[in-house]
Design a protein around this motif. Structure first.
Motif, mmCIF file in Angstrom:
data_model
loop_
_atom_site.group_PDB
_atom_site.id
_atom_site.type_symbol
_atom_site.label_atom_id
_atom_site.label_comp_id
_atom_site.label_asym_id
_atom_site.label_seq_id
_atom_site.Cartn_x
_atom_site.Cartn_y
_atom_site.Cartn_z
ATOM 1 N N ALA A 164 0.838 -1.204 0.000
ATOM 2 C CA ALA A 164 0.000 0.000 0.000
ATOM 3 C C ALA A 164 0.872 1.253 0.000
ATOM 4 O O ALA A 164 0.591 2.228 -0.709
ATOM 5 C CB ALA A 164 -0.925 -0.008 1.215
ATOM 6 N N ALA A 165 1.934 1.227 0.792
ATOM 7 C CA ALA A 165 2.854 2.368 0.839
ATOM 8 C C ALA A 165 3.584 2.531 -0.491
ATOM 9 O O ALA A 165 3.747 3.656 -0.986
ATOM 10 C CB ALA A 165 3.864 2.171 1.969
ATOM 11 N N SER A 166 3.999 1.420 -1.077
ATOM 12 C CA SER A 166 4.717 1.492 -2.353
ATOM 13 C C SER A 166 3.817 2.010 -3.463
ATOM 14 O O SER A 166 4.277 2.707 -4.375
ATOM 15 C CB SER A 166 5.277 0.117 -2.725
ATOM 16 O OG SER A 166 4.242 -0.801 -3.010
ATOM 17 N N SER A 167 2.525 1.693 -3.385
ATOM 18 C CA SER A 167 1.575 2.183 -4.389
ATOM 19 C C SER A 167 1.526 3.706 -4.401
ATOM 20 O O SER A 167 1.513 4.336 -5.466
ATOM 21 C CB SER A 167 0.186 1.610 -4.105
ATOM 22 O OG SER A 167 -0.765 2.085 -5.028
ATOM 23 N N THR A 168 1.525 4.292 -3.212
ATOM 24 C CA THR A 168 1.516 5.758 -3.098
ATOM 25 C C THR A 168 2.795 6.360 -3.664
ATOM 26 O O THR A 168 2.752 7.355 -4.390
ATOM 27 C CB THR A 168 1.362 6.166 -1.619
ATOM 28 O OG1 THR A 168 0.157 5.619 -1.100
ATOM 29 C CG2 THR A 168 1.325 7.683 -1.474
ATOM 30 N N ILE A 169 3.925 5.741 -3.335
ATOM 31 C CA ILE A 169 5.218 6.241 -3.823
ATOM 32 C C ILE A 169 5.298 6.143 -5.343
ATOM 33 O O ILE A 169 5.791 7.058 -6.015
ATOM 34 C CB ILE A 169 6.372 5.461 -3.166
ATOM 35 C CG1 ILE A 169 6.357 5.691 -1.651
ATOM 36 C CG2 ILE A 169 7.711 5.888 -3.755
ATOM 37 C CD1 ILE A 169 7.319 4.806 -0.888
ATOM 38 N N ILE A 170 4.808 5.049 -5.882
ATOM 39 C CA ILE A 170 4.800 4.878 -7.344
ATOM 40 C C ILE A 170 3.962 5.963 -8.003
ATOM 41 O O ILE A 170 4.377 6.581 -8.986
ATOM 42 C CB ILE A 170 4.261 3.476 -7.717
ATOM 43 C CG1 ILE A 170 5.284 2.405 -7.350
ATOM 44 C CG2 ILE A 170 3.936 3.395 -9.219
ATOM 45 C CD1 ILE A 170 4.767 0.983 -7.466
ATOM 46 N N GLY A 171 2.774 6.221 -7.449
ATOM 47 C CA GLY A 171 1.902 7.259 -8.000
ATOM 48 C C GLY A 171 2.534 8.631 -7.935
ATOM 49 O O GLY A 171 2.446 9.415 -8.901
ATOM 50 N N GLN A 172 3.189 8.954 -6.838
ATOM 51 C CA GLN A 172 3.840 10.253 -6.688
ATOM 52 C C GLN A 172 4.960 10.438 -7.702
ATOM 53 O O GLN A 172 5.084 11.498 -8.322
ATOM 54 C CB GLN A 172 4.398 10.404 -5.269
ATOM 55 C CG GLN A 172 3.332 10.586 -4.196
ATOM 56 C CD GLN A 172 3.909 10.597 -2.805
ATOM 57 O OE1 GLN A 172 4.995 10.059 -2.560
ATOM 58 N NE2 GLN A 172 3.185 11.213 -1.876
#
Length: 204
Positions: A47-55
């Motif tokens: 879930a955290a990596s998903s946010t970082i990828i989107g950013q």
């Protein structure tokens, strides 16, 4: 759409498992619980990596987004592999915690952990693909993979190997289920490395 398909697919899967008796159905519920705990741990990382990828994709840092996806994949696989090894080693103890008085269910649940365990590593590849898809906005391909996994692989293979033509019994059920994870995990891995998700969904 994906959640609705999963719910309906698991209903059919439960019906297939119940063809081999209530002990098989109980063993499925018991054996799957430890993997659910492991999925929660890995899910928080993804879930955290998903946010970082989107950013990073939003900022145009495509290589950083790719690096994040690869690191999330490696970390998740490492954690899953370690957890699965522990669960396999303690499989009889885990099953005995839930239903100490039924030797048949304990045996079936232990077999489930042993057979399904290695395939959970491949399921983690699919979970990572979900994370990448959510972060990048390329969700359609992973939704199709999820539907294929449950409807066209897991249910069909579980029936074929279990109560169906191959008639391998309860172990056949677990073999069919594990094969669905392996196949879709490899497809998900190829999708991640192919990198089409790096292309912007919203164009200027």
């Amino acid at each position: 759409m994906s959640s609705l398909s999963d719910a309906a697919g698991f209903t059919v899967l439960a019906a297939i498992i119940s063809m081999l008796g209530s002990s098989a159905l109980a063993a499925w519920g018991i054996g799957d619980r430890p993997f659910g705990v492991l999925d929660i741990i890995v899910g928080s990382i993804l879930a955290a990596s998903s946010t970082i990828i989107g950013q990073n994709l939003g900022a145009g840092n495509y290589e950083k987004a790719r690096e994040t996806a690869y690191k999330a994949l490696l970390i998740s696989i490492a954690i899953t592999s370690l957890g699965v090894l522990v669960m396999i080693a303690l499989r009889y103890n885990i099953a005995n915690l839930f239903i100490p008085s039924d030797s048949e269910v304990i045996e079936y649940a232990s077999d489930f952990i042993l057979i399904m365990g290695p395939s959970i590593v491949f399921f983690t590849m699919l979970r990572t693909a979900f994370s990448v898809a959510q972060g990048s906005g390329h969700t359609r391909a992973v939704m199709y993979i999820s539907i294929i996994r449950l409807w066209f692989l897991r249910n069909i293979l579980s029936y074929l190997f279990g109560p169906g033509p191959l008639a391998l019994g309860v172990q056949g059920l677990w073999i069919g289920m594990s094969l669905s994870n392996v196949i879709t995990g490899l497809i998900s891995l190829a999708w991640i490395f192919r990198g089409k998700w790096l292309k912007p969904v919203i164009k200027d």
